[in-house]
Design a protein around this motif. Sequence first.
Motif, PDB file in Angstrom:
ATOM      1  N   ALA A  69       6.098  -2.300   8.079  1.00 14.94           N
ATOM      2  CA  ALA A  69       5.815  -2.208   9.514  1.00 14.94           C
ATOM      3  C   ALA A  69       6.318  -0.885  10.083  1.00 14.94           C
ATOM      4  O   ALA A  69       5.637  -0.239  10.891  1.00 14.94           O
ATOM      5  N   GLU A  70       7.507  -0.477   9.659  1.00 17.53           N
ATOM      6  CA  GLU A  70       8.044   0.806  10.114  1.00 17.53           C
ATOM      7  C   GLU A  70       7.140   1.954   9.651  1.00 17.53           C
ATOM      8  O   GLU A  70       6.823   2.873  10.419  1.00 17.53           O
TER       9      GLU A  70
ATOM     10  N   GLY B  34       3.918   1.809   8.875  1.00 16.21           N
ATOM     11  CA  GLY B  34       2.637   1.769   9.589  1.00 16.21           C
ATOM     12  C   GLY B  34       2.739   2.325  10.991  1.00 16.21           C
ATOM     13  O   GLY B  34       1.850   3.056  11.443  1.00 16.21           O
ATOM     14  N   SER B  35       3.813   1.994  11.693  1.00 20.69           N
ATOM     15  CA  SER B  35       3.962   2.476  13.064  1.00 20.69           C
ATOM     16  C   SER B  35       4.128   3.991  13.107  1.00 20.69           C
ATOM     17  O   SER B  35       3.696   4.650  14.056  1.00 20.69           O
ATOM     18  N   ARG B  36       4.738   4.567  12.066  1.00 21.92           N
ATOM     19  CA  ARG B  36       4.912   6.022  12.023  1.00 21.92           C
ATOM     20  C   ARG B  36       3.609   6.721  11.672  1.00 21.92           C
ATOM     21  O   ARG B  36       3.298   7.790  12.205  1.00 21.92           O
TER      22      ARG B  36
ATOM     23  N   ALA C 131       0.486   5.585  12.112  1.00 24.43           N
ATOM     24  CA  ALA C 131      -0.668   5.213  12.930  1.00 24.43           C
ATOM     25  C   ALA C 131      -1.169   6.354  13.806  1.00 24.43           C
ATOM     26  O   ALA C 131      -2.376   6.480  14.042  1.00 24.43           O
TER      27      ALA C 131
ATOM     28  N   GLU D  94       2.364  -7.423  12.084  1.00 26.73           N
ATOM     29  CA  GLU D  94       3.255  -6.359  12.539  1.00 26.73           C
ATOM     30  C   GLU D  94       3.054  -5.073  11.744  1.00 26.73           C
ATOM     31  O   GLU D  94       3.370  -3.982  12.212  1.00 26.73           O
ATOM     32  N   VAL D  95       2.518  -5.203  10.538  1.00 25.88           N
ATOM     33  CA  VAL D  95       2.184  -4.040   9.723  1.00 25.88           C
ATOM     34  C   VAL D  95       0.831  -3.470  10.145  1.00 25.88           C
ATOM     35  O   VAL D  95       0.666  -2.262  10.324  1.00 25.88           O
TER      36      VAL D  95
ATOM     37  N   PRO E 197      -0.328  -1.618  14.468  1.00 25.66           N
ATOM     38  CA  PRO E 197      -0.297  -0.232  14.957  1.00 25.66           C
ATOM     39  C   PRO E 197      -1.470   0.608  14.484  1.00 25.66           C
ATOM     40  O   PRO E 197      -2.060   1.364  15.266  1.00 25.66           O
ATOM     41  N   VAL E 198      -1.836   0.491  13.214  1.00 22.58           N
ATOM     42  CA  VAL E 198      -2.947   1.310  12.730  1.00 22.58           C
ATOM     43  C   VAL E 198      -4.286   0.791  13.263  1.00 22.58           C
ATOM     44  O   VAL E 198      -5.192   1.578  13.560  1.00 22.58           O
TER      45      VAL E 198
ATOM     46  N   SER F 161      -4.936   4.182  15.004  1.00 26.02           N
ATOM     47  CA  SER F 161      -5.297   5.189  14.009  1.00 26.02           C
ATOM     48  C   SER F 161      -6.759   5.631  14.136  1.00 26.02           C
ATOM     49  O   SER F 161      -7.679   4.807  14.145  1.00 26.02           O
TER      50      SER F 161
ATOM     51  N   ALA G 220      -5.527  -6.587  18.078  1.00 24.20           N
ATOM     52  CA  ALA G 220      -5.142  -5.181  17.948  1.00 24.20           C
ATOM     53  C   ALA G 220      -6.375  -4.280  18.021  1.00 24.20           C
ATOM     54  O   ALA G 220      -6.366  -3.242  18.693  1.00 24.20           O
TER      55      ALA G 220
END
Length: 370
Positions: free
Chosen positions: A66-67, A69-71, A73, A93-94, A97-98, A102, A124
């Motif tokens: 998840a961390e 993916g958020s970075r 995205a 949660e993974v 963000p993308v 993205s 999402a």
Amino acid sequence: MGAQGHLIGELQDVMENRDPSGRADVLRRVTDLFIDGSGRFTDDQIELFGDVMSRLVGTIGRAARAEFGSRLALVSDAPADVIRMLAFDDAIEVAAPVLAFSGRLEDAALAENARTKSQGHLRAISGRSRLAEAVTDILVKRGNHQVVAGAAANPGARFSTSGMSILVKRAQDNGDLALCVWARPDIPRQDLVRLFVQASEIVKTRLEVADRQQAALVRAAVAEASDAIQTTARAGSSRHAQALAMVRTLHSLGQLDEARLLMYAHERDFDKTAVALSLMCDLPIGLVERVLVQSEPEQLIVLAKAIELSWDTAKALLALQAGRGGVASDRLNQSLAGFFRLQPKTARTALQLYRQREQASPSPLHYRAG
């Protein structure tokens, strides 16, 4: 690229180490290196980073994914294969963000994701800054209320004709969704009016069940709100303004006749047909619009008979009223029988009653010639 080479050199040792935290740390360092150089890498270099990231991301825990993916995205040149892997991760949660941000996800991948993944994935997707018709078609069919409302409220979402039809249908029994749809500038006005007419009946029914003593007041209030919303929709419609100017000019010159009305109906031009029928029947435009979108044909037959339209024209108006699905053969046969059974004098009497009732309503909008 020296630091990258050093990290890749460590990769084999890390992969042989079963400690996920060690692998997560290497992925974090690879990601740092990639983000620091984003925008300056060649396609081959991006592919190499993607290979490293892909080998690591599948071996770490959900929180670390998840961390990661958020970075990644918001990185414009993130490895496409890695972004896809994250987008299709079962853990929302993974993936979220993308899916939401993205730009490396193509419409085909988004459509596939929307067809196969969870409602969380669809939510999402519904918030992306741009949604193509191929994606919204799936969202309105598969999505729950939150998904569909998110897409309807998204100004960057585009809807196909069939997608818009499904969206309107789903909004008919959901006030919150109806408000989102009413606010969209791209919804065809006939769908907008149909939505309000049908949704307002549900609203009226619910309110009347809650307080039957106030039923008359409820109906009057909803009717007034209907006119206000229709007036606002017309005021913001350039198509309606153009139709009004053209048809009113023809009427003032004595050139608005059944042949033109039939042409407008055959062209499925809702605005020109509504304005023409309003002028020819001397009825408020709001009433005519509602008659043209309601599910029952009786009032439309009365209007057609009162101004002595032919069955061909009445049938074209009924087809416009029925919308994209067309008129069922049994319904058309019933309408045909009713049309020829109804006497013009009776229809004119009913038309006069419509006028009197509308004149008693607050500020009905008539369109006059000139």
